[in-house]
Design a protein around this motif. Sequence first.
Motif, PDB file in Angstrom:
ATOM      1  N   ALA A 138      38.585  53.125  25.745  1.00 28.80           N
ATOM      2  CA  ALA A 138      38.449  51.958  24.869  1.00 28.80           C
ATOM      3  C   ALA A 138      38.090  50.716  25.681  1.00 28.80           C
ATOM      4  O   ALA A 138      37.247  49.915  25.268  1.00 28.80           O
ATOM      5  CB  ALA A 138      39.754  51.727  24.106  1.00 28.80           C
ATOM      6  N   ILE A 139      38.715  50.564  26.836  1.00 29.38           N
ATOM      7  CA  ILE A 139      38.420  49.407  27.691  1.00 29.38           C
ATOM      8  C   ILE A 139      36.973  49.455  28.180  1.00 29.38           C
ATOM      9  O   ILE A 139      36.265  48.443  28.175  1.00 29.38           O
ATOM     10  CB  ILE A 139      39.393  49.359  28.882  1.00 29.38           C
ATOM     11  CG1 ILE A 139      40.790  48.939  28.396  1.00 29.38           C
ATOM     12  CG2 ILE A 139      38.911  48.394  29.958  1.00 29.38           C
ATOM     13  CD1 ILE A 139      41.865  49.068  29.447  1.00 29.38           C
ATOM     14  N   LEU A 140      36.519  50.626  28.611  1.00 30.10           N
ATOM     15  CA  LEU A 140      35.134  50.766  29.076  1.00 30.10           C
ATOM     16  C   LEU A 140      34.142  50.409  27.971  1.00 30.10           C
ATOM     17  O   LEU A 140      33.105  49.799  28.228  1.00 30.10           O
ATOM     18  CB  LEU A 140      34.889  52.199  29.559  1.00 30.10           C
ATOM     19  CG  LEU A 140      35.343  52.526  30.974  1.00 30.10           C
ATOM     20  CD1 LEU A 140      35.256  54.030  31.217  1.00 30.10           C
ATOM     21  CD2 LEU A 140      34.503  51.783  32.012  1.00 30.10           C
ATOM     22  N   ALA A 141      34.470  50.790  26.741  1.00 32.72           N
ATOM     23  CA  ALA A 141      33.550  50.546  25.633  1.00 32.72           C
ATOM     24  C   ALA A 141      33.585  49.093  25.172  1.00 32.72           C
ATOM     25  O   ALA A 141      32.551  48.510  24.841  1.00 32.72           O
ATOM     26  CB  ALA A 141      33.902  51.468  24.465  1.00 32.72           C
ATOM     27  N   GLN A 142      34.771  48.486  25.175  1.00 29.39           N
ATOM     28  CA  GLN A 142      34.933  47.160  24.580  1.00 29.39           C
ATOM     29  C   GLN A 142      34.839  46.018  25.593  1.00 29.39           C
ATOM     30  O   GLN A 142      34.406  44.916  25.244  1.00 29.39           O
ATOM     31  CB  GLN A 142      36.272  47.087  23.848  1.00 29.39           C
ATOM     32  CG  GLN A 142      36.390  48.087  22.703  1.00 29.39           C
ATOM     33  CD  GLN A 142      37.815  48.224  22.191  1.00 29.39           C
ATOM     34  OE1 GLN A 142      38.685  47.413  22.513  1.00 29.39           O
ATOM     35  NE2 GLN A 142      38.063  49.257  21.404  1.00 29.39           N
ATOM     36  N   ARG A 143      35.270  46.270  26.838  1.00 30.80           N
ATOM     37  CA  ARG A 143      35.302  45.182  27.823  1.00 30.80           C
ATOM     38  C   ARG A 143      34.779  45.667  29.182  1.00 30.80           C
ATOM     39  O   ARG A 143      35.495  45.653  30.177  1.00 30.80           O
ATOM     40  CB  ARG A 143      36.725  44.647  27.952  1.00 30.80           C
ATOM     41  CG  ARG A 143      37.336  44.263  26.611  1.00 30.80           C
ATOM     42  CD  ARG A 143      38.653  43.552  26.777  1.00 30.80           C
ATOM     43  NE  ARG A 143      38.479  42.249  27.395  1.00 30.80           N
ATOM     44  CZ  ARG A 143      39.504  41.456  27.740  1.00 30.80           C
ATOM     45  NH1 ARG A 143      40.733  41.833  27.529  1.00 30.80           N
ATOM     46  NH2 ARG A 143      39.275  40.286  28.299  1.00 30.80           N
ATOM     47  N   PRO A 144      33.541  46.114  29.228  1.00 35.06           N
ATOM     48  CA  PRO A 144      33.012  46.684  30.473  1.00 35.06           C
ATOM     49  C   PRO A 144      32.982  45.704  31.636  1.00 35.06           C
ATOM     50  O   PRO A 144      33.066  46.109  32.794  1.00 35.06           O
ATOM     51  CB  PRO A 144      31.593  47.120  30.077  1.00 35.06           C
ATOM     52  CG  PRO A 144      31.251  46.296  28.871  1.00 35.06           C
ATOM     53  CD  PRO A 144      32.540  46.107  28.138  1.00 35.06           C
ATOM     54  N   GLU A 145      32.898  44.393  31.340  1.00 31.90           N
ATOM     55  CA  GLU A 145      32.798  43.410  32.414  1.00 31.90           C
ATOM     56  C   GLU A 145      34.079  43.288  33.233  1.00 31.90           C
ATOM     57  O   GLU A 145      34.044  42.848  34.389  1.00 31.90           O
ATOM     58  CB  GLU A 145      32.399  42.033  31.839  1.00 31.90           C
ATOM     59  CG  GLU A 145      33.484  41.318  31.040  1.00 31.90           C
ATOM     60  CD  GLU A 145      33.673  41.854  29.632  1.00 31.90           C
ATOM     61  OE1 GLU A 145      34.521  41.315  28.903  1.00 31.90           O
ATOM     62  OE2 GLU A 145      32.947  42.807  29.262  1.00 31.90           O
ATOM     63  N   VAL A 146      35.223  43.661  32.645  1.00 32.57           N
ATOM     64  CA  VAL A 146      36.497  43.588  33.387  1.00 32.57           C
ATOM     65  C   VAL A 146      37.203  44.943  33.396  1.00 32.57           C
ATOM     66  O   VAL A 146      38.396  45.024  33.658  1.00 32.57           O
ATOM     67  CB  VAL A 146      37.432  42.515  32.778  1.00 32.57           C
ATOM     68  CG1 VAL A 146      36.885  41.129  33.018  1.00 32.57           C
ATOM     69  CG2 VAL A 146      37.662  42.774  31.285  1.00 32.57           C
ATOM     70  N   ALA A 147      36.449  46.004  33.106  1.00 27.35           N
ATOM     71  CA  ALA A 147      37.056  47.323  32.954  1.00 27.35           C
ATOM     72  C   ALA A 147      37.760  47.798  34.219  1.00 27.35           C
ATOM     73  O   ALA A 147      38.845  48.383  34.151  1.00 27.35           O
ATOM     74  CB  ALA A 147      35.987  48.336  32.534  1.00 27.35           C
ATOM     75  N   ASP A 148      37.159  47.559  35.377  1.00 25.58           N
ATOM     76  CA  ASP A 148      37.742  48.069  36.621  1.00 25.58           C
ATOM     77  C   ASP A 148      39.163  47.549  36.835  1.00 25.58           C
ATOM     78  O   ASP A 148      40.080  48.317  37.138  1.00 25.58           O
ATOM     79  CB  ASP A 148      36.868  47.693  37.824  1.00 25.58           C
ATOM     80  CG  ASP A 148      35.579  48.488  37.872  1.00 25.58           C
ATOM     81  OD1 ASP A 148      35.491  49.498  37.140  1.00 25.58           O
ATOM     82  OD2 ASP A 148      34.664  48.105  38.618  1.00 25.58           O
ATOM     83  N   SER A 149      39.349  46.238  36.686  1.00 23.74           N
ATOM     84  CA  SER A 149      40.677  45.667  36.935  1.00 23.74           C
ATOM     85  C   SER A 149      41.672  46.087  35.863  1.00 23.74           C
ATOM     86  O   SER A 149      42.845  46.355  36.161  1.00 23.74           O
ATOM     87  CB  SER A 149      40.596  44.140  37.010  1.00 23.74           C
ATOM     88  OG  SER A 149      40.133  43.598  35.785  1.00 23.74           O
ATOM     89  N   LEU A 150      41.226  46.171  34.614  1.00 28.12           N
ATOM     90  CA  LEU A 150      42.126  46.568  33.535  1.00 28.12           C
ATOM     91  C   LEU A 150      42.558  48.017  33.679  1.00 28.12           C
ATOM     92  O   LEU A 150      43.738  48.356  33.512  1.00 28.12           O
ATOM     93  CB  LEU A 150      41.452  46.354  32.178  1.00 28.12           C
ATOM     94  CG  LEU A 150      41.199  44.905  31.756  1.00 28.12           C
ATOM     95  CD1 LEU A 150      40.468  44.863  30.419  1.00 28.12           C
ATOM     96  CD2 LEU A 150      42.500  44.129  31.670  1.00 28.12           C
TER      97      LEU A 150
END
Length: 383
Positions: A138-150
């Motif tokens: 879900a994070i990769l799909a919705q917030r790719p710009e900060v996915a790594d840290s999340l």
Amino acid sequence: MNNVIKNSAYLLLLSAVLFLSGCSGEQFHVEGTITNAKDSVLYFEHNSLTGFNKMDSVKLDEKGNFAFSGKKADNPEFYRLRIADQIINIGIDSTETVNVTASYPQMAVNYNVEGSYENEKIKELALKQINLQTQCQAILAQRPEVADSLIEALIVGYKSDVSNNYIYKEPMKAYSYFALFQYIVVGNQARLIFDPTRDAKDNRVFGAVATSWDSFYPGSERGQNLHNITIKGMKDEKIVNAQKKEVEINAEETGVIDLPLRDNQGNERHLTDLKGQVVLLNFHAFGLKGSTQYIMQMRDLYAKYHAQGLEIYMVSLDDNEHFWKEQVANLPWINVYDNTGVSQAYTNAATATPIIYLIDRGNNVVKNPAQIKNLDAEIKALL
């Protein structure tokens, strides 16, 4: 003469029984029912150190009954029931009988296991892993710009939960070994959750299980594998530490796990943006009893020390986002809402809310909840 014949017959029968017993040996059994899977092929596979090996299979009928068996091992071994990509993991210790009931096509999450404490724990861990995978996707799909840290923060929280509540409690158990080799898929690449090559702290977790397996299952292949992984991890850690001493590190280190969360105005706020200030990182649920009195205490601290450099970064753990916005509308500090689960990096080890960490002006966490005795005095000392 008749006695001779009788004795001979008895000896022949006894020999036959012993022969058959020797051929079959002591066995374990995995049996049960999988509904809604008529004409599907159910595979029973051994999860060995070299990969998955098919042991048996059955084409299920309308009733969905199945029964598999295998030779007893001297240490816990791991198997799985599989239809297509739906998998149920099974740990076997000795000659037990494990009963599984499930419903296809969601049998990986929709199943029950009886007759095995180990497998109840393995199910808990498997469901946690699936939940972690879902959150990461879900994070990769919705917030790719900060996915790594999340995603990194989610993994840190997951490891804290599993190591403290499972592995360290019973490191000799099959489910603890199972937990060490769980993985998620990020960006089409499989990633181990516990991985000493990524995080040296994971050596301690592997070491705890390796030491227990050395004691409980001496000489076992799996125990030796754990031992080798731990030794290699320790050697790698020493090499890295030696290199750090030789090379001047110019990269700036924040000392905190960032929490990129949105405030009640919709702006993304970062802990790392607060370097230069003393930060009271606060996880709070406004819906809990006593919240009003607690917020008044925070107001007093903020009014007393904000001009000297104190900032409060308050993360809401409430279920209702609209309710949270109403509660924080007139609060003067930074208020953010976590609908991603990233807060688990800080909150998994805590037993109650509110949860407070203190962060110094260098952006380093210097006090965790267990270390804070006098909040006012410790804030004053950091300022």
